[in-house]
Design an enzyme around this catalytic site. Structure first.
Site, PDB file in Angstrom:
ATOM      1  N   CYS A  75      20.159 -25.813 -12.616  1.00  0.00           N
ATOM      2  CA  CYS A  75      19.448 -24.673 -12.038  1.00  0.00           C
ATOM      3  C   CYS A  75      20.480 -23.609 -11.722  1.00  0.00           C
ATOM      4  O   CYS A  75      21.306 -23.783 -10.827  1.00  0.00           O
ATOM      5  CB  CYS A  75      18.687 -25.090 -10.782  1.00  0.00           C
ATOM      6  SG  CYS A  75      17.891 -23.704  -9.927  1.00  0.00           S
ATOM      7  N   HIS A 161      15.267 -24.943 -22.800  1.00  0.00           N
ATOM      8  CA  HIS A 161      14.585 -23.650 -22.716  1.00  0.00           C
ATOM      9  C   HIS A 161      14.008 -23.251 -24.063  1.00  0.00           C
ATOM     10  O   HIS A 161      14.645 -23.452 -25.102  1.00  0.00           O
ATOM     11  CB  HIS A 161      15.551 -22.546 -22.262  1.00  0.00           C
ATOM     12  CG  HIS A 161      15.944 -22.648 -20.838  1.00  0.00           C
ATOM     13  ND1 HIS A 161      15.242 -22.023 -19.823  1.00  0.00           N
ATOM     14  CD2 HIS A 161      16.942 -23.336 -20.235  1.00  0.00           C
ATOM     15  CE1 HIS A 161      15.815 -22.315 -18.655  1.00  0.00           C
ATOM     16  NE2 HIS A 161      16.844 -23.111 -18.889  1.00  0.00           N
ATOM     17  N   CYS A 219      15.051 -17.161 -12.763  1.00  0.00           N
ATOM     18  CA  CYS A 219      15.546 -18.429 -13.306  1.00  0.00           C
ATOM     19  C   CYS A 219      16.901 -18.154 -13.928  1.00  0.00           C
ATOM     20  O   CYS A 219      16.993 -17.458 -14.946  1.00  0.00           O
ATOM     21  CB  CYS A 219      14.572 -18.993 -14.329  1.00  0.00           C
ATOM     22  SG  CYS A 219      15.146 -20.510 -15.126  1.00  0.00           S
ATOM     23  N   GLY A 222      17.366 -19.775 -17.285  1.00  0.00           N
ATOM     24  CA  GLY A 222      16.473 -19.069 -18.201  1.00  0.00           C
ATOM     25  C   GLY A 222      17.069 -17.740 -18.649  1.00  0.00           C
ATOM     26  O   GLY A 222      16.957 -17.353 -19.818  1.00  0.00           O
TER      27      GLY A 222
END
Length: 276
Positions: A75, A161, A219, A222
């Site tokens: 993360c 992803h 994110c 992301g």
């Protein structure tokens, strides 16, 4: 027992951070689900746990649980909050630390201006390493959902992803297509889904449907995956600015085999205690 925690956020992607270096507790997925509830609990996108490392060559171990209780590999926004947390709590005096995650070792650099730069390591593009079911590696893949084919890039930043280029993030079907792709059988461990709008060679807008959390304000992994997809396909040039609903991240990537560098803020919101 009462467990001390800190509420933090990175561009609105919010976290409950727990120190298990100076405290001792056994936290289970059911606790993450209970505490994540925004009506009856603390409310967060992810629970971050600080632990002593298994590897003597790193400074800490970093564990991440989504709001649904699932443990995930990485993360990016959480990593920045992790760095700020261990520095603020004086668990380390180092500005640059190495942290062990389920997705590999990352390096975090807390800067004097409060920004945190994270060396996320090189992206993984080989399908079996993402993991993604495909016969050969390609810049883009076609994935069918409800009889309609969608073109996407598949990238791992320690977690999987899918990146789809869209004309407008405001009109992107994030809440319709996001969960369908998250659970698509070609992604055996589920996937985070990014909807990327390229504004120009240096700037893009992004919305992300996160695996196990739904759409979040930001994110970090992301944004890294979206930057890798855009740079590798010639849409953008490094460094890039990725604008998410919660704010902006700066991403640098020099190309295949090189690490992705992510820089952005980390904010402490409040301190609290919860009964375990």
């Amino acid at each position: 027992m009462l467990l001390r925690f800190t509420k933090m956020h990175g561009l609105g992607n919010d976290f409950m951070v727990v120190d298990l270096v100076s405290q001792h507790a056994h936290i289970q997925p059911k606790h993450a689900r209970q505490w994540a509830d925004r009506h009856t609990g603390i409310g967060f996108d992810q629970l971050l746990i600080v632990e002593p490392p298994h590897d003597p060559d790193v400074d800490f171990r970093y564990r991440i649980f989504n709001a649904d209780g699932s443990e995930v590999e990485q993360c990016g926004n959480g990593a920045r909050c992790f760095a700020r947390f261990v520095h603020d709590k004086r668990l380390t005096t180092k500005r640059r630390i190495r942290v062990e995650t389920k997705g590999g070792v990352i390096e975090l650099d807390t800067r004097p201006d409060g920004q945190v730069c994270v060396d996320m390591g090189p992206p993984r593009l080989v399908p079996k390493d993402i993991p993604f079911i495909a016969e050969v590696e390609a810049p883009n893949y076609r994935v069918e959902v409800d009889g309609i084919e969608h073109e996407l890039a598949a990238v791992s930043m320690g977690n999987p992803h899918a990146v789809l280029r869209v004309d407008s993030v405001d009109e992107a079907p994030v809440h319709q297509l996001g969960p369908r792709l998250e659970h698509h059988p070609r992604f055996p461990r589920r996937v985070n889904v990014g909807f990327l709008q390229v504004v120009d060679r240096q700037r893009a807008r992004l919305r992300v449907w996160e695996r196990g959390a739904g759409e979040t304000q930001a994110c970090g992994t992301g944004a890294c995956a979206a930057a890798v997809a855009a740079i590798s396909q010639g849409w953008m040039d490094s460094p890039v600015q990725i604008e998410l609903p919660g704010g902006r991240l700066s991403i640098e990537w020099a190309g295949p085999g090189q690490p992705v560098m992510m820089t952005g803020p980390a904010v402490r919101v409040y301190e609290g205690q919860v009964r375990l």
